[in-house]
Write an enzyme that holds these catalytic residues in place. Structure first.
Site, PDB file in Angstrom:
ATOM      1  N   LYS A  23       0.831  -1.207   0.000  1.00 37.49           N
ATOM      2  CA  LYS A  23       0.000   0.000   0.000  1.00 37.49           C
ATOM      3  C   LYS A  23       0.860   1.249   0.000  1.00 37.49           C
ATOM      4  O   LYS A  23       0.663   2.173  -0.796  1.00 37.49           O
ATOM      5  CB  LYS A  23      -0.913  -0.001   1.225  1.00 37.49           C
ATOM      6  CG  LYS A  23      -1.516   1.348   1.610  1.00 37.49           C
ATOM      7  CD  LYS A  23      -2.223   1.268   2.939  1.00 37.49           C
ATOM      8  CE  LYS A  23      -2.784   2.601   3.397  1.00 37.49           C
ATOM      9  NZ  LYS A  23      -1.717   3.537   3.823  1.00 37.49           N
ATOM     10  N   ASN A  24       1.845   1.303   0.899  1.00 36.44           N
ATOM     11  CA  ASN A  24       2.624   2.530   1.088  1.00 36.44           C
ATOM     12  C   ASN A  24       3.637   2.768  -0.025  1.00 36.44           C
ATOM     13  O   ASN A  24       4.216   3.848  -0.097  1.00 36.44           O
ATOM     14  CB  ASN A  24       3.332   2.484   2.444  1.00 36.44           C
ATOM     15  CG  ASN A  24       2.362   2.599   3.602  1.00 36.44           C
ATOM     16  OD1 ASN A  24       1.296   3.196   3.470  1.00 36.44           O
ATOM     17  ND2 ASN A  24       2.700   1.997   4.726  1.00 36.44           N
ATOM     18  N   ARG A  93      -4.721  10.278   3.387  1.00 40.37           N
ATOM     19  CA  ARG A  93      -3.501  11.035   3.588  1.00 40.37           C
ATOM     20  C   ARG A  93      -2.667  11.133   2.312  1.00 40.37           C
ATOM     21  O   ARG A  93      -2.033  12.156   2.035  1.00 40.37           O
ATOM     22  CB  ARG A  93      -2.681  10.374   4.706  1.00 40.37           C
ATOM     23  CG  ARG A  93      -1.316  10.992   4.946  1.00 40.37           C
ATOM     24  CD  ARG A  93      -1.425  12.365   5.554  1.00 40.37           C
ATOM     25  NE  ARG A  93      -0.125  12.983   5.749  1.00 40.37           N
ATOM     26  CZ  ARG A  93       0.047  14.214   6.232  1.00 40.37           C
ATOM     27  NH1 ARG A  93      -1.000  14.941   6.560  1.00 40.37           N
ATOM     28  NH2 ARG A  93       1.258  14.711   6.385  1.00 40.37           N
ATOM     29  N   CYS A 117      -6.052   8.431   8.733  1.00 41.38           N
ATOM     30  CA  CYS A 117      -6.365   7.939  10.071  1.00 41.38           C
ATOM     31  C   CYS A 117      -6.010   8.958  11.134  1.00 41.38           C
ATOM     32  O   CYS A 117      -5.009   9.666  11.035  1.00 41.38           O
ATOM     33  CB  CYS A 117      -5.607   6.637  10.343  1.00 41.38           C
ATOM     34  SG  CYS A 117      -6.164   5.252   9.335  1.00 41.38           S
ATOM     35  N   ARG A 122      -0.256  15.237  11.752  1.00 44.90           N
ATOM     36  CA  ARG A 122       0.418  14.889  10.504  1.00 44.90           C
ATOM     37  C   ARG A 122       0.342  16.089   9.559  1.00 44.90           C
ATOM     38  O   ARG A 122      -0.280  16.036   8.502  1.00 44.90           O
ATOM     39  CB  ARG A 122      -0.226  13.651   9.873  1.00 44.90           C
ATOM     40  CG  ARG A 122      -0.316  12.461  10.809  1.00 44.90           C
ATOM     41  CD  ARG A 122      -1.173  11.348  10.262  1.00 44.90           C
ATOM     42  NE  ARG A 122      -0.451  10.475   9.375  1.00 44.90           N
ATOM     43  CZ  ARG A 122      -0.997   9.457   8.715  1.00 44.90           C
ATOM     44  NH1 ARG A 122      -2.286   9.211   8.849  1.00 44.90           N
ATOM     45  NH2 ARG A 122      -0.287   8.702   7.928  1.00 44.90           N
ATOM     46  N   ASP A 125       3.317  20.724   6.425  1.00 39.65           N
ATOM     47  CA  ASP A 125       4.284  21.819   6.365  1.00 39.65           C
ATOM     48  C   ASP A 125       5.569  21.408   5.660  1.00 39.65           C
ATOM     49  O   ASP A 125       6.136  22.183   4.875  1.00 39.65           O
ATOM     50  CB  ASP A 125       4.616  22.312   7.778  1.00 39.65           C
ATOM     51  CG  ASP A 125       3.410  22.900   8.487  1.00 39.65           C
ATOM     52  OD1 ASP A 125       2.289  22.684   7.999  1.00 39.65           O
ATOM     53  OD2 ASP A 125       3.590  23.567   9.515  1.00 39.65           O
ATOM     54  N   ASP A 305       3.443   1.283  12.241  1.00 44.94           N
ATOM     55  CA  ASP A 305       2.262   0.586  11.722  1.00 44.94           C
ATOM     56  C   ASP A 305       2.102  -0.807  12.323  1.00 44.94           C
ATOM     57  O   ASP A 305       1.005  -1.369  12.318  1.00 44.94           O
ATOM     58  CB  ASP A 305       2.342   0.468  10.194  1.00 44.94           C
ATOM     59  CG  ASP A 305       1.890   1.732   9.486  1.00 44.94           C
ATOM     60  OD1 ASP A 305       1.464   2.680  10.182  1.00 44.94           O
ATOM     61  OD2 ASP A 305       1.964   1.783   8.249  1.00 44.94           O
ATOM     62  N   ILE A 327       6.538   7.717  17.276  1.00 46.58           N
ATOM     63  CA  ILE A 327       6.224   8.368  16.003  1.00 46.58           C
ATOM     64  C   ILE A 327       4.963   9.224  16.120  1.00 46.58           C
ATOM     65  O   ILE A 327       4.975  10.421  15.864  1.00 46.58           O
ATOM     66  CB  ILE A 327       6.068   7.328  14.880  1.00 46.58           C
ATOM     67  CG1 ILE A 327       7.305   6.424  14.815  1.00 46.58           C
ATOM     68  CG2 ILE A 327       5.840   8.033  13.549  1.00 46.58           C
ATOM     69  CD1 ILE A 327       8.597   7.139  14.535  1.00 46.58           C
ATOM     70  N   ARG A 397      -9.033  -0.062   3.879  1.00 48.41           N
ATOM     71  CA  ARG A 397      -8.159   0.966   3.312  1.00 48.41           C
ATOM     72  C   ARG A 397      -6.774   0.408   2.993  1.00 48.41           C
ATOM     73  O   ARG A 397      -6.098   0.897   2.098  1.00 48.41           O
ATOM     74  CB  ARG A 397      -8.000   2.145   4.293  1.00 48.41           C
ATOM     75  CG  ARG A 397      -9.242   3.007   4.457  1.00 48.41           C
ATOM     76  CD  ARG A 397      -8.928   4.238   5.288  1.00 48.41           C
ATOM     77  NE  ARG A 397      -7.744   4.883   4.774  1.00 48.41           N
ATOM     78  CZ  ARG A 397      -6.688   5.256   5.507  1.00 48.41           C
ATOM     79  NH1 ARG A 397      -6.680   5.030   6.796  1.00 48.41           N
ATOM     80  NH2 ARG A 397      -5.653   5.830   4.952  1.00 48.41           N
TER      81      ARG A 397
END
Length: 419
Positions: A23-24, A93, A117, A122, A125, A305, A327, A397
């Site tokens: 996914k990522n 995201r 999520c 998050r 910037d 994760d 994190i 998701r």
């Protein structure tokens, strides 16, 4: 649409499963197809709702998109930089990863702030600052951001903190810039390396991906076909399900090279593991050992994760475990549901303490985010009786047909959809 998973626990998982594409890694690569004014083919794309949302956004921008199983065709010949309102970008995201390709190819982008999520702050910037460092002018409005650049210039980009998404946008911007770009403070995740591999196959020179300093030298882009890397978090999820149920499984295409700290965690808990035949296997003991201290860190550390999944596994481990989440500041929401199932956990700030119990009991729980939902499915497989995980749309998701993979491993689970 409301979705829930109904899990009948208490049965060890045994057998073989196929790990899907990441996914990522798939999401930034799909966004990157905007850079090339032609057709790009991406293989091993997971069939998940986050991918479907990105494909819809690409279509809104004028791309022609079609899917054939795990293969995606994206033709960006007639793509344009059109405004993306917040009602479209807030669904996930990864919509922020369209910033780099749109600004890089068209010199302008207007988009609503991304969603995703609710696991902590998050902000975008760093993404915006990368564009600013490369010559873009920024206009902020309530709930949206606009960027303009007459000529995107290479040079030096410095990230003040490690950010996977900002590193990906820096790579995408650098691929379209005038002249070479050095990216300092880059994230080192395998998914960054995979995006760099895709850009290289398009003809862009990328050196140093996987380190904190990357050099990108733009060149003429060409049509390409690329296969997304295996999903190390899905692999870790299936390993957690096997470990928590005291089972034994083999995962095809699980890449152990990207999973060092994940595998180390299961080893510390008493599992035996090995690599063979293009995958890896895990055999769990009759009872897992506690993990005295588990720290989440940026890669190559233990991934955030996997933290909710590790918490689920540790609820029945022998002894007391401690997890420090370094994190995100709001990623222990799943502990309340684990306690409702009979777990003994306590949380203070970014530290969770888990006292192992003999067995969890099934009940009705609610997923609060993607990985927390997957953790509750794993807990349901570990528990006695029936567990109902509501808000299952969060799980969809990031996991394609998770219930089918669990069923093939002998787990008892079904997906129920309603309104």
């Amino acid at each position: 649409m409301a979705v829930r998973y109904v899990v009948e626990g208490g049965k060890p998982l045994h057998g073989e499963a196929q790990v899907s594409g990441s996914k990522n890694a798939a999401l930034p690569i799909l966004c990157a197809t905007l850079l090339y004014p032609g057709e790009t083919i991406i293989d091993r794309v997971p069939q998940i709702t986050d991918v479907e949302q990105i494909l819809l956004l690409l279509q809104d921008l004028g791309c022609q998109v079609r899917r054939e199983g795990e293969r995606i065709f994206v033709d960006a010949t007639h793509a344009q930089s059109r405004p993306l309102p917040r009602e479209k970008t807030s669904a996930l995201r990864a919509s922020v990863l369209l910033l780099g390709p749109l600004l890089g190819r068209f010199g302008e982008v207007d988009m609503g702030l991304p969603g995703g999520c609710a696991i902590g702050r998050r902000p975008i910037d760093y993404h915006v600052d990368v564009a600013r460092q490369m010559g873009a002018e920024v206009q902020r409005k309530d709930g949206s951001v606009g960027l303009r650049v007459s000529s995107l210039m290479g040079g030096q980009v410095v990230l003040p903190e490690v950010s996977v998404g900002a590193t990906e946008n820096a790579l995408l911007l650098a691929a379209a810039a005038q002249g070479p770009t050095w990216i300092y403070g880059a994230a080192r995740e395998p998914e960054i390396y995979d995006l760099a591999g895709f850009l290289q196959q398009m003809g862009i020179s990328v050196c140093g991906a996987g380190s904190d300093r990357i050099l990108v030298c733009p060149k003429a882009m060409t049509a390409t076909q690329y296969a997304v890397m295996p999903d190390r978090i899905e692999a870790g999820t299936l390993l957690a399900a096997a470990a928590g149920t005291h089972g034994k499984i083999f995962l095809h295409d699980a890449d152990w090279r990207t999973m060092g700290r994940i595998l180390s965690f299961f080893g510390r808990c008493g599992c035996r593991m090995g690599v063979e035949k293009g995958g890896l296997w895990l055999k769990a003991p009759k009872r897992l050992r506690a993990c005295p201290l588990l720290l989440t860190k940026t890669y190559p550390g233990f991934p955030t994760d996997m933290q909710p999944l590790s918490a689920a596994v540790l609820t029945t481990a022998k002894g007391t475990s401690m997890i420090m989440e370094q994190i995100f500041e709001n990623r222990f929401l799943h502990l309340k549901s684990l306690n409702a199932m009979g777990g003994r956990t306590a949380c203070s700030g970014r530290v969770a303490v888990i006292d192992g119990v003999r067995c969890l009991q099934g009940c009705v729980v609610k997923a609060t985010d993607l990985r927390a939902g997957a953790a509750l499915v794993v807990a349901g497989l570990m528990a006695q009786g029936e567990t109902v995980v509501e808000n299952g749309q969060y799980i969809q998701r990031g996991y394609g047909a998770l219930e089918q993979k669990i069923e093939r491993l002998g787990g008892r689970i079904r997906l129920e959809e309603g309104r």
